[in-house]
Design a protein around this motif. Structure first.
Motif, mmCIF file in Angstrom:
data_model
loop_
_atom_site.group_PDB
_atom_site.id
_atom_site.type_symbol
_atom_site.label_atom_id
_atom_site.label_comp_id
_atom_site.label_asym_id
_atom_site.label_seq_id
_atom_site.Cartn_x
_atom_site.Cartn_y
_atom_site.Cartn_z
ATOM 1 N N ALA A 151 0.813 -1.216 0.000
ATOM 2 C CA ALA A 151 0.000 0.000 0.000
ATOM 3 C C ALA A 151 0.847 1.266 0.000
ATOM 4 O O ALA A 151 0.464 2.276 -0.598
ATOM 5 N N SER A 152 2.011 1.237 0.661
ATOM 6 C CA SER A 152 2.859 2.432 0.690
ATOM 7 C C SER A 152 3.374 2.762 -0.704
ATOM 8 O O SER A 152 3.433 3.930 -1.101
ATOM 9 N N GLY A 153 3.757 1.722 -1.468
ATOM 10 C CA GLY A 153 4.183 1.960 -2.843
ATOM 11 C C GLY A 153 3.049 2.485 -3.693
ATOM 12 O O GLY A 153 3.228 3.389 -4.525
ATOM 13 N N PHE A 154 1.856 1.933 -3.490
ATOM 14 C CA PHE A 154 0.672 2.363 -4.245
ATOM 15 C C PHE A 154 0.365 3.829 -3.973
ATOM 16 O O PHE A 154 0.122 4.618 -4.889
ATOM 17 N N THR A 155 0.389 4.214 -2.699
ATOM 18 C CA THR A 155 0.024 5.590 -2.344
ATOM 19 C C THR A 155 1.136 6.573 -2.699
ATOM 20 O O THR A 155 0.866 7.735 -2.998
ATOM 21 N N LEU A 156 2.407 6.128 -2.704
ATOM 22 C CA LEU A 156 3.503 6.972 -3.166
ATOM 23 C C LEU A 156 3.302 7.356 -4.625
ATOM 24 O O LEU A 156 3.444 8.517 -5.013
ATOM 25 N N VAL A 157 2.966 6.362 -5.433
ATOM 26 C CA VAL A 157 2.762 6.596 -6.869
ATOM 27 C C VAL A 157 1.581 7.523 -7.090
ATOM 28 O O VAL A 157 1.647 8.461 -7.881
ATOM 29 N N PHE A 158 0.498 7.287 -6.363
ATOM 30 C CA PHE A 158 -0.657 8.170 -6.539
ATOM 31 C C PHE A 158 -0.346 9.577 -6.082
ATOM 32 O O PHE A 158 -0.709 10.562 -6.739
ATOM 33 N N GLY A 159 0.328 9.704 -4.936
ATOM 34 C CA GLY A 159 0.606 11.028 -4.397
ATOM 35 C C GLY A 159 1.422 11.879 -5.336
ATOM 36 O O GLY A 159 1.143 13.073 -5.520
ATOM 37 N N ALA A 160 2.446 11.299 -5.959
ATOM 38 C CA ALA A 160 3.332 12.074 -6.835
ATOM 39 C C ALA A 160 2.827 12.135 -8.263
ATOM 40 O O ALA A 160 2.833 13.193 -8.898
ATOM 41 N N LEU A 161 2.368 10.988 -8.814
ATOM 42 C CA LEU A 161 2.022 10.913 -10.230
ATOM 43 C C LEU A 161 0.541 11.158 -10.495
ATOM 44 O O LEU A 161 0.147 11.353 -11.647
ATOM 45 N N ILE A 207 9.721 14.670 -3.582
ATOM 46 C CA ILE A 207 8.472 13.900 -3.701
ATOM 47 C C ILE A 207 7.324 14.655 -3.040
ATOM 48 O O ILE A 207 6.226 14.778 -3.607
ATOM 49 N N ARG A 208 7.571 15.208 -1.846
ATOM 50 C CA ARG A 208 6.522 15.974 -1.168
ATOM 51 C C ARG A 208 6.181 17.237 -1.940
ATOM 52 O O ARG A 208 5.030 17.680 -1.972
ATOM 53 N N GLY A 209 7.182 17.801 -2.598
ATOM 54 C CA GLY A 209 6.917 18.956 -3.454
ATOM 55 C C GLY A 209 6.057 18.600 -4.641
ATOM 56 O O GLY A 209 5.163 19.355 -5.030
ATOM 57 N N ALA A 210 6.297 17.413 -5.220
ATOM 58 C CA ALA A 210 5.488 16.964 -6.356
ATOM 59 C C ALA A 210 4.047 16.700 -5.939
ATOM 60 O O ALA A 210 3.108 16.955 -6.695
ATOM 61 N N VAL A 211 3.880 16.199 -4.715
ATOM 62 C CA VAL A 211 2.523 15.954 -4.202
ATOM 63 C C VAL A 211 1.765 17.274 -4.048
ATOM 64 O O VAL A 211 0.587 17.373 -4.413
ATOM 65 N N ASP A 213 2.635 20.544 -5.357
ATOM 66 C CA ASP A 213 2.532 21.420 -6.534
ATOM 67 C C ASP A 213 3.625 21.060 -7.538
ATOM 68 O O ASP A 213 4.746 21.562 -7.474
ATOM 69 N N ARG A 214 3.296 20.165 -8.458
ATOM 70 C CA ARG A 214 4.306 19.712 -9.422
ATOM 71 C C ARG A 214 4.703 20.815 -10.405
ATOM 72 O O ARG A 214 5.836 20.856 -10.873
ATOM 73 N N GLN A 215 3.760 21.737 -10.733
ATOM 74 C CA GLN A 215 4.080 22.832 -11.646
ATOM 75 C C GLN A 215 5.153 23.747 -11.052
ATOM 76 O O GLN A 215 6.081 24.168 -11.745
ATOM 77 N N LEU A 216 5.031 24.031 -9.756
ATOM 78 C CA LEU A 216 6.021 24.871 -9.090
ATOM 79 C C LEU A 216 7.381 24.177 -9.063
ATOM 80 O O LEU A 216 8.431 24.820 -9.208
ATOM 81 N N LEU A 217 7.357 22.858 -8.919
ATOM 82 C CA LEU A 217 8.600 22.095 -8.913
ATOM 83 C C LEU A 217 9.292 22.183 -10.274
ATOM 84 O O LEU A 217 10.518 22.323 -10.347
ATOM 85 N N GLU A 218 8.514 22.112 -11.347
ATOM 86 C CA GLU A 218 9.078 22.242 -12.690
ATOM 87 C C GLU A 218 9.680 23.626 -12.899
ATOM 88 O O GLU A 218 10.761 23.774 -13.491
ATOM 89 N N MET A 219 8.988 24.651 -12.393
ATOM 90 C CA MET A 219 9.486 26.010 -12.540
ATOM 91 C C MET A 219 10.797 26.218 -11.773
ATOM 92 O O MET A 219 11.609 27.069 -12.127
ATOM 93 N N ALA A 220 11.013 25.403 -10.722
ATOM 94 C CA ALA A 220 12.246 25.494 -9.940
ATOM 95 C C ALA A 220 13.410 24.780 -10.613
ATOM 96 O O ALA A 220 14.523 24.772 -10.081
ATOM 97 N N GLY A 221 13.166 24.179 -11.774
ATOM 98 C CA GLY A 221 14.227 23.526 -12.534
ATOM 99 C C GLY A 221 14.437 22.059 -12.220
ATOM 100 O O GLY A 221 15.433 21.465 -12.650
ATOM 101 N N VAL A 222 13.527 21.449 -11.481
ATOM 102 C CA VAL A 222 13.652 20.032 -11.138
ATOM 103 C C VAL A 222 13.262 19.179 -12.346
ATOM 104 O O VAL A 222 12.295 19.492 -13.051
ATOM 105 N N ASN A 223 14.007 18.120 -12.585
ATOM 106 C CA ASN A 223 13.688 17.174 -13.657
ATOM 107 C C ASN A 223 12.538 16.291 -13.186
ATOM 108 O O ASN A 223 12.744 15.197 -12.651
#
Length: 291
Positions: free
Chosen positions: A22-32, A172-176, A178-188
């Motif tokens: 379940a932790s792997g499942f929720t990690l994937v959902f949280g970020a992706l 990962i917590r940043g992607a959960v 606000d992924r757009q803000l993470l992209e603007m910060a230059g993260v791959n």
């Protein structure tokens, strides 16, 4: 009372494996933001790979760990390929498309497992160090079940350290959030998503490998585990690791303790009854965020 305590321990042991999935499942959902129904198939693949690897490396204590870790790493690599080849293309598509793609992966992986390993049940040998039982409450409690509780506890600590004490966890917590803000910060971000999916697959693969000495496995194993994993993450709150832990304990303990009074065929009724009761009180899950 002794029977209740023993069933309680058995439930905690089952919860440990369920938490890994379940932790792997929720990690994937949280970020992706993808509900990956193929997660149970990855778990099943890890279990079957462990049975084959144990045939090459043997059945000793060290060999057990080698086969389990290699199975986890193998499905993690497969998970990375799946994310790059399939899921990366559908992040911004409708939920229905995402569900169809992951369901298609379930069918593909299930067909591959059936074609490679067949439909006969399989099992690995119990490592000698973990065989037998420990005197407890007037009987012997399986040593391997206590080992699984230890593995689950270690997984909780490792995940906490990764999520809150490393740069990967901060990303990962940043992607959960606000992924757009993470992209603007230059993260791959695409590379981050691949790493998250591979990490989730690794936990599922390890969980699958760890159950093979304790129970026989066969094609269709993925259905039971993904149903319970989905119930766990919905109870705990989608995207919450702490929720996955609490949900795993609730589901594992409830389904195990219920066997004292109810027949085994009522297991899923108890699990879904628990789900309905939690959602009636907290529709977003116990630790889910209201969106």
């Amino acid at each position: 009372m002794n029977e209740f305590l023993l069933q309680l321990l058995s439930g905690i042991s089952a919860s440990a494996v369920l938490f890994l999935v379940a932790s792997g499942f929720t990690l994937v959902f949280g970020a992706l933001r993808i509900i990956n129904f193929a997660h149970g198939s990855i778990y099943m693949l890890g279990a079957f790979l462990a049975t084959s690897l144990s045939g090459f490396v043997g059945s000793g204590n060290v060999a057990f760990w080698i086969s389990a870790i290699l199975a986890g790493l193998s499905v993690a690599a497969l998970g990375a390929l799946i994310e790059i080849a399939c899921l990366r293309r559908i992040y911004h598509r409708d939920v229905a498309i995402q569900l169809l793609v992951t369901f298609g992966l379930v069918m593909i992986i299930g067909g591959l497992v059936r074609g490679i390993w067949g439909s006969a049940p399989r099992q690995t040998a119990m490592p000698p160090l973990l065989d037998g039982g420990v005197p407890m409450l007037g009987t012997y409690f399986p040593t391997y079940s206590l080992f699984l509780i230890g593995v689950g506890s270690a997984a909780v600590i490792v995940l906490w350290l990764v999520m809150y004490q490393t740069s990967l966890g901060r990303l990962i917590r940043g992607a959960v959030d606000d992924r757009q803000l993470l992209e603007m910060a230059g993260v791959n971000v695409p590379l981050l998503f691949t790493a998250v999916f591979a990490l989730g697959a690794f936990f599922a693969g390890i969980a699958g490998a760890l159950v093979t000495p304790q129970q026989t496995i066969s094609v269709g194993l993925d259905l039971d585990v993904i149903v319970k994993a989905v119930v766990v993450v919905v109870i705990g709150g989608l995207g919450s690791i702490g929720g996955a832990l609490v949900g795993s304990l609730m589901v594992g303990i409830a389904s195990s303790v219920a066997l004292i009074w109810l027949p085994p065929s009522w297991s899923l009724i108890v699990v879904f009854g628990l789900l309905v009761a939690v959602l009636a009180i907290s529709p977003q899950g116990l630790f889910g965020k209201v969106r």
